[in-house]
Design an enzyme around this catalytic site. Structure first.
Site, short mmCIF file in Angstrom:
data_model
loop_
_atom_site.label_atom_id
_atom_site.label_comp_id
_atom_site.label_asym_id
_atom_site.label_seq_id
_atom_site.Cartn_x
_atom_site.Cartn_y
_atom_site.Cartn_z
N GLU A 117 0.83 -1.21 0.00
CA GLU A 117 0.00 0.00 0.00
C GLU A 117 0.86 1.26 0.00
OE1 GLU A 117 0.83 1.60 2.93
OE2 GLU A 117 1.87 -0.24 3.50
N GLU B 24 4.53 -0.35 1.92
CA GLU B 24 4.65 -0.35 0.46
C GLU B 24 4.63 -1.76 -0.15
OE1 GLU B 24 8.16 1.64 -0.89
OE2 GLU B 24 7.84 3.42 0.34
#
Length: 353
Positions: free
Chosen positions: A165, A308
């Site tokens: 994300e 991430e």
């Protein structure tokens, strides 16, 4: 919402166990690598697997709760890092490129116009609303986000997927969702995310508590929880975990936010849990609680808290190792070793996979 995830192939898993027992090594001596090879057999229906195509899916979105001063970074960082991901300038994308892992970045709610054709545009809105003042999104929007993640995972051509994300403020939303799902105290699930001052940390916990009090999400209704105190990225990740499981592929959990999304997926579709593979132990306080709730344990202890999807490319290498062992290691017969000496160990061994 209806999902169809099949149980793992028990026959293939048993064959994998039997093959592991024939390999020239003490029983269970390769530990987690053996467990993973058996899980992969259950997922694919094949004893010998090669995960040649690896793909990291990153969902980007902004969160209205940043208005409450819950993050040290400005909201503009979401846009900047969404673009930097595509150009392999962030931690996760550098690791993905280094290991030859494909990367897709999907905008489900960045509060800006993303002018990069390489970013998949599935924008639902310009970020969520401030959840301390009412629901972060409508129920329809939450369902839309779940569907986007589910469809993208199902459509992505890969042997294994990882879910990450990008979104300033999303440790706040993830902590709120976890607090509701576990019926836990805010302090027990909330960490400092990317790093904030003591005052910022106080504001973060206060914002989560207020959002839960204002919205009164139903802990037995995952979509309600996501819509009221979640984020577009979190909901899309939830859908991606389910989509990967529906398409019979292993799917890797990154850190805290990814783990909360995976927990949401398991609550919506319990069978999804069998397809999940944790990567690293996140530094975030709520991570351990989310993993314990799913009955999962991370493979790596690296003190990471970047997010991430940065743990996924690393976990892919461990999966490759598990495949290499079961595919290429010699059996006792092939190695010309009489394994009778192991009979007593096998009967009493407590570590057999």
């Amino acid at each position: 919402m209806e999902f169809t995830v099949k149980a793992l192939d028990a026959a293939a898993m048993e064959l994998a166990r039997q093959h592991q027992a024939q390999l020239a090594k003490p029983p269970g001596s390769l530990g987690r690598l053996e467990e993973l090879s058996i899980q992969l057999a259950g997922i694919t229906g094949k004893v010998r697997n090669r995960l040649e195509k690896k793909h990291l899916l990153v969902f980007a979105a902004d969160n209205g709760v940043v208005e409450e001063g819950v993050s040290s970074a400005p909201q503009s960082v979401t846009l900047m890092q969404t673009v930097n991901l595509i150009h392999h300038k962030t931690g996760a994308s550098v690791l993905a490129k280094h290991f030859g892992c494909a990367l897709t970045v999907c905008d489900v709610g960045v509060n800006a116009c993303v002018r990069e054709e390489a970013v998949v545009n599935r924008k639902i809105a310009m970020g969520t609303r401030n959840m301390t003042k009412g629901p972060a999104m409508t129920r329809a929007q939450a369902e839309q986000a779940i569907s986007i993640g589910r469809e993208l995972a199902r459509e992505t051509q890969a042997d294994v997927l990882g879910i990450g994300e990008m979104g300033i403020g999303n440790t706040t939303t993830s902590s709120a969702v976890l607090a509701v799902l576990l019926d836990a105290e805010v302090e027990a699930v909330t960490g400092r995310g990317g790093g904030i001052t003591d005052e910022g940390f106080r504001k973060k916990k206060a914002a989560i508590a207020k959002a839960i009090a204002v919205n009164r999400p139903d802990k037995d209704d995952v979509v309600d929880v996501l819509s009221k105190v979640g984020g577009f990225d979190l909901a899309a990740m939830c859908g991606a975990f389910i989509g990967a499981a529906e398409s019979h592929r292993p799917v890797v959990i990154d850190g805290f936010i990814s783990a909360v999304a995976a927990l949401c997926a398991c609550r919506l579709c319990p069978q999804t849990r069998e397809y999940l593979i944790p990567s690293h132990a996140s530094f975030e306080i709520g991570y351990k609680l989310a993993m314990e709730e799913m009955g999962l344990e991370p493979m790596l202890l690296l003190g990471m808290r970047l997010g991430e999807g940065s743990g996924c490319p690393l976990a892919f290498q461990i999966l490759d190792a598990a495949c290499a062992v079961i595919c290429n290691m010699a059996t006792f017969e092939q190695a010309n070793i009489n394994d009778d000496y192991l009979e007593d160990i096998r009967k009493g061994d407590q570590f057999t996979v």
